[in-house]
Scaffold this active site. Sequence first.
Site, PDB file in Angstrom:
ATOM      1  CE1 TYR A  31      69.114  48.382  51.607  1.00 33.10           C
ATOM      2  CE2 TYR A  31      67.326  47.032  52.296  1.00 33.10           C
ATOM      3  CZ  TYR A  31      68.370  47.168  52.089  1.00 33.10           C
ATOM      4  OH  TYR A  31      69.549  47.526  53.056  1.00 33.10           O
ATOM      5  CD  GLU A  32      62.638  44.698  50.600  1.00 34.02           C
ATOM      6  OE1 GLU A  32      61.666  44.824  50.087  1.00 34.02           O
ATOM      7  OE2 GLU A  32      62.944  44.832  52.116  1.00 34.02           O
ATOM      8  CE1 TYR A  91      63.916  52.188  52.864  1.00 34.35           C
ATOM      9  CE2 TYR A  91      62.446  54.328  53.290  1.00 34.35           C
ATOM     10  CZ  TYR A  91      63.417  53.890  52.767  1.00 34.35           C
ATOM     11  OH  TYR A  91      64.638  55.215  52.272  1.00 34.35           O
ATOM     12  CB  VAL A  92      64.822  53.657  58.942  1.00 33.72           C
ATOM     13  CG1 VAL A  92      65.405  54.730  59.360  1.00 33.72           C
ATOM     14  CG2 VAL A  92      64.188  52.557  60.740  1.00 33.72           C
ATOM     15  N   GLY A  98      70.957  54.121  61.975  1.00 37.39           N
ATOM     16  CA  GLY A  98      72.196  53.785  62.920  1.00 37.39           C
ATOM     17  C   GLY A  98      71.710  54.446  64.047  1.00 37.39           C
ATOM     18  N   GLY A 102      64.867  52.425  63.869  1.00 40.29           N
ATOM     19  CA  GLY A 102      64.196  50.752  63.598  1.00 40.29           C
ATOM     20  C   GLY A 102      63.801  49.822  64.958  1.00 40.29           C
ATOM     21  CG  ASN A 129      68.576  43.552  54.192  1.00 41.31           C
ATOM     22  OD1 ASN A 129      69.326  43.904  54.914  1.00 41.31           O
ATOM     23  ND2 ASN A 129      67.793  44.242  53.592  1.00 41.31           N
ATOM     24  CE1 TYR A 136      65.236  43.772  60.861  1.00 38.30           C
ATOM     25  CE2 TYR A 136      65.406  41.703  59.345  1.00 38.30           C
ATOM     26  CZ  TYR A 136      64.397  43.261  60.095  1.00 38.30           C
ATOM     27  OH  TYR A 136      63.921  44.151  59.113  1.00 38.30           O
TER      28      TYR A 136
END
Length: 166
Positions: A31-32, A91-92, A98, A102, A129, A136
């Site tokens: 993902y990253e 990580y989810v 949603g 997290g 991101n 956050y």
Amino acid sequence: MDTKLEDFKLRFAEINDAPLILELIRELADYEKMAHEVVATEEVLIESLFERKMAEVVIGEYKNAPVAFALFFHNFSTFLGRPGIYLEDLYVKPDMRGKGIGKMMLAFLAKLALERNCGRLEWWCLDWNEPSIQFYKQLGAVPMAEWTVYRVHDEALAELAVKFDG
């Protein structure tokens, strides 16, 4: 541990979770856009997490299936004179985002930080991101804009270490 989210539980990882942890680390790295940087192995994770206890992992399970993880460790603030919790990775799985997972994992770490008399909970976030940054900020996290992260690794780490021995 039960949570306020229906069918979602948290548990501390155990040694037999090493393959799962590595799988989730690889998903996060993908993902990253950093999959090429993952060199961790199950053996390294077992040694670091369960034998040397250098960090802890919490697994999030939805309907008894693993869907998220948080890897964290204690750091220390000299100014506060107290430990903190540093969240290395959260990580989810994409299909579970949603749903509040997290947020629940971060809330658990905040509660754990208070129970352990820590002065703060902190983590890094990649600049690009934007979804995570907004998430956050909604939780009350503030970016530390006045600080720059420095890293010494690979050959530079070895070269610096040699300077100690002369």
